[in-house]
Motif scaffolding. Sequence first.
Motif, PDB file in Angstrom:
ATOM      1  N   GLU A  21      58.708  47.904  60.899  1.00 15.06           N
ATOM      2  CA  GLU A  21      58.359  48.872  59.938  1.00 15.06           C
ATOM      3  C   GLU A  21      59.559  49.525  59.685  1.00 15.06           C
ATOM      4  N   LYS A  22      60.950  49.130  60.673  1.00 17.15           N
ATOM      5  CA  LYS A  22      62.264  50.251  59.745  1.00 17.15           C
ATOM      6  C   LYS A  22      63.048  49.584  59.143  1.00 17.15           C
ATOM      7  N   HIS A  23      62.487  48.089  59.275  1.00 11.20           N
ATOM      8  CA  HIS A  23      63.249  47.638  58.083  1.00 11.20           C
ATOM      9  C   HIS A  23      62.460  47.081  57.125  1.00 11.20           C
ATOM     10  N   ASN A  24      60.803  47.777  57.564  1.00  8.81           N
ATOM     11  CA  ASN A  24      60.258  46.842  55.970  1.00  8.81           C
ATOM     12  C   ASN A  24      60.294  45.697  55.687  1.00  8.81           C
ATOM     13  N   VAL A  25      59.903  45.078  56.458  1.00  9.41           N
ATOM     14  CA  VAL A  25      60.238  43.377  56.883  1.00  9.41           C
ATOM     15  C   VAL A  25      58.475  43.604  56.131  1.00  9.41           C
ATOM     16  N   PHE A  26      58.431  43.069  55.175  1.00  9.85           N
ATOM     17  CA  PHE A  26      56.757  43.021  54.842  1.00  9.85           C
ATOM     18  C   PHE A  26      55.997  42.191  54.412  1.00  9.85           C
ATOM     19  N   ASN A 217      49.719  49.507  49.241  1.00 11.57           N
ATOM     20  CA  ASN A 217      51.031  48.091  49.736  1.00 11.57           C
ATOM     21  C   ASN A 217      50.174  46.843  47.677  1.00 11.57           C
ATOM     22  N   SER A 218      49.036  47.201  47.344  1.00 12.61           N
ATOM     23  CA  SER A 218      49.377  46.387  46.723  1.00 12.61           C
ATOM     24  C   SER A 218      48.346  47.125  45.293  1.00 12.61           C
ATOM     25  N   PHE A 219      48.359  46.250  44.093  1.00 14.47           N
ATOM     26  CA  PHE A 219      47.874  46.666  42.545  1.00 14.47           C
ATOM     27  C   PHE A 219      46.829  45.518  41.983  1.00 14.47           C
ATOM     28  N   ALA A 220      46.365  45.843  41.284  1.00 12.59           N
ATOM     29  CA  ALA A 220      45.686  45.134  40.284  1.00 12.59           C
ATOM     30  C   ALA A 220      44.630  45.469  39.534  1.00 12.59           C
ATOM     31  N   PHE A 221      45.466  44.360  38.257  1.00 14.13           N
ATOM     32  CA  PHE A 221      44.949  44.800  37.099  1.00 14.13           C
ATOM     33  C   PHE A 221      43.396  43.557  37.238  1.00 14.13           C
ATOM     34  N   VAL A 222      42.603  44.146  35.741  1.00 13.69           N
ATOM     35  CA  VAL A 222      42.117  43.243  34.450  1.00 13.69           C
ATOM     36  C   VAL A 222      41.551  43.236  33.385  1.00 13.69           C
ATOM     37  N   ALA A 223      41.377  42.686  32.544  1.00 15.50           N
ATOM     38  CA  ALA A 223      41.074  42.621  31.317  1.00 15.50           C
ATOM     39  C   ALA A 223      39.494  42.489  30.473  1.00 15.50           C
ATOM     40  N   TYR A 224      39.087  43.241  29.940  1.00 14.79           N
ATOM     41  CA  TYR A 224      37.788  43.175  29.928  1.00 14.79           C
ATOM     42  C   TYR A 224      37.867  42.910  27.911  1.00 14.79           C
ATOM     43  N   CYS A 235      49.293  41.976  42.541  1.00 12.34           N
ATOM     44  CA  CYS A 235      50.392  42.468  42.956  1.00 12.34           C
ATOM     45  C   CYS A 235      50.611  42.799  44.515  1.00 12.34           C
ATOM     46  N   VAL A 236      51.685  42.634  45.179  1.00 14.12           N
ATOM     47  CA  VAL A 236      51.532  43.318  46.421  1.00 14.12           C
ATOM     48  C   VAL A 236      53.016  43.642  46.414  1.00 14.12           C
ATOM     49  N   PHE A 237      52.846  44.690  47.315  1.00 13.58           N
ATOM     50  CA  PHE A 237      54.548  45.187  47.031  1.00 13.58           C
ATOM     51  C   PHE A 237      54.945  46.233  47.638  1.00 13.58           C
ATOM     52  N   ASN A 238      56.298  46.640  48.450  1.00 12.57           N
ATOM     53  CA  ASN A 238      57.129  46.591  49.709  1.00 12.57           C
ATOM     54  C   ASN A 238      57.814  48.212  48.609  1.00 12.57           C
ATOM     55  N   LYS A 239      58.736  48.422  48.981  1.00  8.29           N
ATOM     56  CA  LYS A 239      59.443  49.789  48.767  1.00  8.29           C
ATOM     57  C   LYS A 239      60.772  49.474  47.824  1.00  8.29           C
ATOM     58  N   GLU A 240      61.121  47.662  47.791  1.00  6.59           N
ATOM     59  CA  GLU A 240      62.667  47.102  46.540  1.00  6.59           C
ATOM     60  C   GLU A 240      61.425  46.398  45.507  1.00  6.59           C
ATOM     61  N   LYS A 241      60.484  45.765  46.163  1.00  9.70           N
ATOM     62  CA  LYS A 241      59.474  45.345  45.059  1.00  9.70           C
ATOM     63  C   LYS A 241      58.431  44.468  45.338  1.00  9.70           C
ATOM     64  N   ALA A 242      57.486  44.254  43.942  1.00  8.80           N
ATOM     65  CA  ALA A 242      56.156  44.196  43.479  1.00  8.80           C
ATOM     66  C   ALA A 242      56.395  42.545  43.437  1.00  8.80           C
ATOM     67  N   ILE A 243      56.004  42.219  44.386  1.00  4.45           N
ATOM     68  CA  ILE A 243      55.511  40.422  43.831  1.00  4.45           C
ATOM     69  C   ILE A 243      54.518  39.903  43.623  1.00  4.45           C
ATOM     70  N   TYR A 244      54.361  39.130  42.560  1.00  2.00           N
ATOM     71  CA  TYR A 244      52.903  38.543  41.636  1.00  2.00           C
ATOM     72  C   TYR A 244      52.341  37.398  42.593  1.00  2.00           C
ATOM     73  N   LEU A 245      50.876  37.899  42.805  1.00  2.00           N
ATOM     74  CA  LEU A 245      50.818  36.676  44.133  1.00  2.00           C
ATOM     75  C   LEU A 245      49.141  35.808  43.317  1.00  2.00           C
TER      76      LEU A 245
END
Length: 324
Positions: A21-26, A217-224, A235-245
């Motif tokens: 938690e201290k070092h945000n090890v996602f 911790n995450s976000f999603a987009f949908v195209a219609y 994508c998931v994200f921490n304090k530094e970056k977003a990662i496309y999963l």
Amino acid sequence: MKIELVNKNSDNYSKLLAFVEKHNVFFSSMKWTSIYSSDNLHQCAILNNNNDVIGCFVYYSFKKSVFKFIITPPYSPNIDLFYVNPAVSIVGANSFNKDLIQLLVSYFESLKVPYININLPYDVIDTQPFIWEGFTSKVRYTYLINLSLEKEKLWDNLSSEKRKSVNKAIKDKVVVKETQDYKLVYSLILKSLERNDKNRNPEILENILFSFSNAKNSFAFVAYNNDVAIGATYCVFNKEKAIYLFGGFDSENKHHGAGVQCMWYSILKARELNLKYFDFEGSMNANIERYFREFGGELKPYFCIEKIRPTLNSLLNLKGHKPF
């Protein structure tokens, strides 16, 4: 310095959680690791001589036939090796890194499993101790987008093909929306995974989308297109970056620009969250690599470590395939 395998009943478990938690090890966090079965997911603490936690990592094991395999946890980009180097000099820091990686090698060797295949984080570059012990060190790649750039610069960095795809989607009235409807996202991702015969861990995927995911911790987009959902990114994200999963699309109702437009919105979302980087997680598939490359990121290498014991290697060669 030593490595200790910990679980919820271990004396050092609370110290490990505090360190994470201290070092945000996602990918070592309690919320992320809870998506896996405790029988398969293994958490390790790296302890100094005072029994303080100074590092951590995770790995995943399973059995196939009579053989046991150790791999990077499914849907995690790497084993999330993170540690605090106490040295102040360059020589001291390099020596500490070397000793710690040698300790990691000794730990995995002590497990005596016939197959190990793990990804290291891209900031861990010393793989010599693995090579010295007969492991193979392979270079793989991801792309990172620097989100400190202005929106206009990010747009200019896209390939002309990607810009055309987004503009074509807008012209054709494809609408992209951020969503918390993870059942919809799941349905689109599942279609793509099944189409490519990659739906090997459906329970873990469901846990990520339905148990793990939230707005923190995450976000999603949908195209219609004409009110029909045709594509999605997650994508998931921490304090530094977003990662496309994950990404997915409906092959029966597809549009060339839908996925690109979702990815573009995901990049902009990561920038709005004041993150430093957008990480594509990487792929060694040539077509996927080109797709990622055209979003204008910087190529970033990382290492994959592998070792196959002779008995299993002979069997795999006889059958003409590898386990992954």
